[in-house]
Design a protein around this motif. Sequence first.
Motif, PDB file in Angstrom:
ATOM      1  N   ARG A  47       1.133  -1.194  -0.202  1.00 20.78           N
ATOM      2  CA  ARG A  47      -0.035   0.137  -0.170  1.00 20.78           C
ATOM      3  C   ARG A  47       0.891   0.826   0.139  1.00 20.78           C
ATOM      4  NH1 ARG A  47      -2.643   3.036   3.469  1.00 20.78           N
ATOM      5  NH2 ARG A  47      -1.613   2.253   5.381  1.00 20.78           N
ATOM      6  N   ARG A  48       2.296   1.381   0.768  1.00 18.66           N
ATOM      7  CA  ARG A  48       3.131   2.495   0.620  1.00 18.66           C
ATOM      8  C   ARG A  48       3.791   2.449  -0.883  1.00 18.66           C
ATOM      9  NH1 ARG A  48       5.163   4.695   5.427  1.00 18.66           N
ATOM     10  NH2 ARG A  48       7.495   5.022   4.171  1.00 18.66           N
ATOM     11  N   VAL A  49       3.716   1.927  -1.077  1.00 19.54           N
ATOM     12  CA  VAL A  49       4.735   1.858  -2.364  1.00 19.54           C
ATOM     13  C   VAL A  49       3.639   2.227  -3.787  1.00 19.54           C
ATOM     14  CG1 VAL A  49       5.851   0.790  -4.408  1.00 19.54           C
ATOM     15  CG2 VAL A  49       5.988   0.172  -2.196  1.00 19.54           C
ATOM     16  N   GLU A  50       2.050   1.549  -3.695  1.00 19.53           N
ATOM     17  CA  GLU A  50       1.071   2.634  -4.618  1.00 19.53           C
ATOM     18  C   GLU A  50       0.899   4.193  -4.343  1.00 19.53           C
ATOM     19  OE1 GLU A  50      -1.837  -2.031  -5.221  1.00 19.53           O
ATOM     20  OE2 GLU A  50      -1.494  -0.270  -3.549  1.00 19.53           O
ATOM     21  N   GLU A  51       1.046   4.412  -2.762  1.00 19.57           N
ATOM     22  CA  GLU A  51       0.771   5.776  -2.970  1.00 19.57           C
ATOM     23  C   GLU A  51       1.805   6.805  -3.158  1.00 19.57           C
ATOM     24  OE1 GLU A  51      -0.055   5.651   1.460  1.00 19.57           O
ATOM     25  OE2 GLU A  51      -1.954   4.943   1.724  1.00 19.57           O
ATOM     26  N   ARG A  52       3.303   6.118  -3.447  1.00 20.32           N
ATOM     27  CA  ARG A  52       4.245   6.634  -3.373  1.00 20.32           C
ATOM     28  C   ARG A  52       4.466   6.609  -5.844  1.00 20.32           C
ATOM     29  NH1 ARG A  52       9.104   5.458   0.104  1.00 20.32           N
ATOM     30  NH2 ARG A  52       8.586   6.209   2.252  1.00 20.32           N
ATOM     31  N   SER A  53       3.657   6.021  -5.513  1.00 19.36           N
ATOM     32  CA  SER A  53       4.230   5.253  -7.208  1.00 19.36           C
ATOM     33  C   SER A  53       2.582   6.353  -7.880  1.00 19.36           C
ATOM     34  CB  SER A  53       4.199   4.361  -7.369  1.00 19.36           C
ATOM     35  OG  SER A  53       3.582   3.581  -7.168  1.00 19.36           O
ATOM     36  N   GLY A  54       1.752   6.108  -6.467  1.00 16.51           N
ATOM     37  CA  GLY A  54      -0.040   6.622  -7.551  1.00 16.51           C
ATOM     38  C   GLY A  54      -0.395   5.404  -8.558  1.00 16.51           C
ATOM     39  N   LYS A  55       0.053   4.281  -8.529  1.00 12.66           N
ATOM     40  CA  LYS A  55       0.113   3.290  -9.919  1.00 12.66           C
ATOM     41  C   LYS A  55      -0.705   1.893  -8.805  1.00 12.66           C
ATOM     42  CE  LYS A  55       3.491   4.227 -12.931  1.00 12.66           C
ATOM     43  NZ  LYS A  55       4.200   4.490 -13.797  1.00 12.66           N
ATOM     44  N   THR A  56      -1.559   1.522  -9.404  1.00 13.24           N
ATOM     45  CA  THR A  56      -2.030   0.047  -8.093  1.00 13.24           C
ATOM     46  C   THR A  56      -1.631  -0.900  -8.992  1.00 13.24           C
ATOM     47  OG1 THR A  56      -3.862   0.579  -8.581  1.00 13.24           O
ATOM     48  CG2 THR A  56      -3.430   1.429  -6.824  1.00 13.24           C
ATOM     49  N   LEU A  57      -1.445  -2.090  -8.627  1.00 13.27           N
ATOM     50  CA  LEU A  57      -1.650  -3.278  -8.765  1.00 13.27           C
ATOM     51  C   LEU A  57      -3.142  -3.736  -9.350  1.00 13.27           C
ATOM     52  CD1 LEU A  57       1.728  -5.039  -6.627  1.00 13.27           C
ATOM     53  CD2 LEU A  57       1.889  -4.278  -8.981  1.00 13.27           C
ATOM     54  N   ALA A  58      -3.051  -4.898 -10.099  1.00 16.06           N
ATOM     55  CA  ALA A  58      -3.514  -5.675 -10.504  1.00 16.06           C
ATOM     56  C   ALA A  58      -3.851  -6.693  -9.443  1.00 16.06           C
ATOM     57  CB  ALA A  58      -3.512  -6.360 -11.836  1.00 16.06           C
ATOM     58  N   SER A  59      -4.997  -7.175  -8.951  1.00 14.84           N
ATOM     59  CA  SER A  59      -5.294  -7.528  -7.272  1.00 14.84           C
ATOM     60  C   SER A  59      -4.895  -9.155  -8.084  1.00 14.84           C
ATOM     61  CB  SER A  59      -6.873  -7.882  -7.821  1.00 14.84           C
ATOM     62  OG  SER A  59      -7.395  -8.291  -8.797  1.00 14.84           O
ATOM     63  N   ARG A  60      -4.813  -9.721  -8.856  1.00 18.29           N
ATOM     64  CA  ARG A  60      -3.995 -10.806  -8.832  1.00 18.29           C
ATOM     65  C   ARG A  60      -2.712 -10.725  -8.401  1.00 18.29           C
ATOM     66  NH1 ARG A  60      -0.626 -13.366 -12.534  1.00 18.29           N
ATOM     67  NH2 ARG A  60      -1.017 -11.819 -14.012  1.00 18.29           N
ATOM     68  N   VAL A  61      -2.354  -9.693  -9.965  1.00 18.71           N
ATOM     69  CA  VAL A  61      -0.242  -9.793  -8.944  1.00 18.71           C
ATOM     70  C   VAL A  61      -0.242  -9.042  -7.431  1.00 18.71           C
ATOM     71  CG1 VAL A  61       1.280  -8.063  -9.682  1.00 18.71           C
ATOM     72  CG2 VAL A  61      -0.231  -9.310 -11.209  1.00 18.71           C
ATOM     73  N   ARG A  62      -1.171  -8.072  -6.570  1.00 20.90           N
ATOM     74  CA  ARG A  62      -0.563  -7.789  -5.494  1.00 20.90           C
ATOM     75  C   ARG A  62      -0.625  -9.346  -4.964  1.00 20.90           C
ATOM     76  NH1 ARG A  62      -2.827  -5.121  -1.627  1.00 20.90           N
ATOM     77  NH2 ARG A  62      -2.272  -2.734  -1.122  1.00 20.90           N
ATOM     78  N   ARG A  63      -1.748 -10.649  -4.790  1.00 15.78           N
ATOM     79  CA  ARG A  63      -2.098 -10.960  -4.055  1.00 15.78           C
ATOM     80  C   ARG A  63      -0.870 -11.755  -3.725  1.00 15.78           C
ATOM     81  NH1 ARG A  63      -6.564 -12.245  -5.668  1.00 15.78           N
ATOM     82  NH2 ARG A  63      -6.194 -13.757  -7.231  1.00 15.78           N
TER      83      ARG A  63
END
Length: 288
Positions: free
Chosen positions: A171-187
């Motif tokens: 979540r910290r990486v997503e907030e800093r980059s402004g990008k989110t991982l696809a749910s499958r990749v995130r899992r």
Amino acid sequence: MNLLEEIRLPVGLDDAWKAALVGELEEATAALPQLSSAALELAELAVNGEYDAEVVGAVLERDEKLRSQVLRLANSALYAGESYIENTAAASQRIGMRALWEIAVIDVARVKVFGPALGQVLGGSQMWSVARLAGAISLRLSSMKLGKSRASILAGLILCVGPPLAHQLIRRVEERSGKTLASRVRREVSNRVAPMLSVILIRSWSLADSIESAASSMADGMGVPPPDREAQVAVLSVSLARYVTARGTANLSMPLRWPTAVSLGVTRAEMEEVVGAAASIDDNPLTL
């Protein structure tokens, strides 16, 4: 430590994400405070089920910071004592086991990178239940199978924090980059990162080799028991505590087939004995 190599991030994850995750891990590792030997001992005493307030008081007298925290809490309005307490043994008895547990490890919950997740895990009622069961089980298993009483509760603590810490890290990486991982990749990333976070905590705190062996065994996901028998006790104790907490104690046939139970040679009678003894542990205050 080559974090990228040890965690084995998914091949499909792009280089920018890999670099960002490793950067967060390195920052988190550098920020982790050291736990004093007294804090580690206090954490084990609070959960192993075989101790008294005088023993706890002796540990507190070796660490002025812990001693001050316990006395301040015992004399606070929260406990509304009739008289002021200066004796650490009496103060420990007044506040009880769970408060001692939280005092012993609470500083870890304040670190910048993992603070919210660690705070939730260390202070949560579910974590406390699992910790108490794992401590009581490991104490009895070690006496039964190793010929000595040693609670491996710190392994239990650390092996339980991986998943929420991984979630916080991503979540910290997503907030800093402004990008989110696809749910499958995130899992997939979370599943691979979470176990290694436990190992990183163990190394940062310079805990026993048997605890790292236990964490590494659970991290590889292969179901192969670690060679160290103390580590086998730790893995079985944590796994059994989770199982009992989630499902109750009615069916112990499955745990008897677990690789660690087989490796330790745990019989059905022994399994019933340790689970029954652990189930009798409650949240009563320390006794003199």
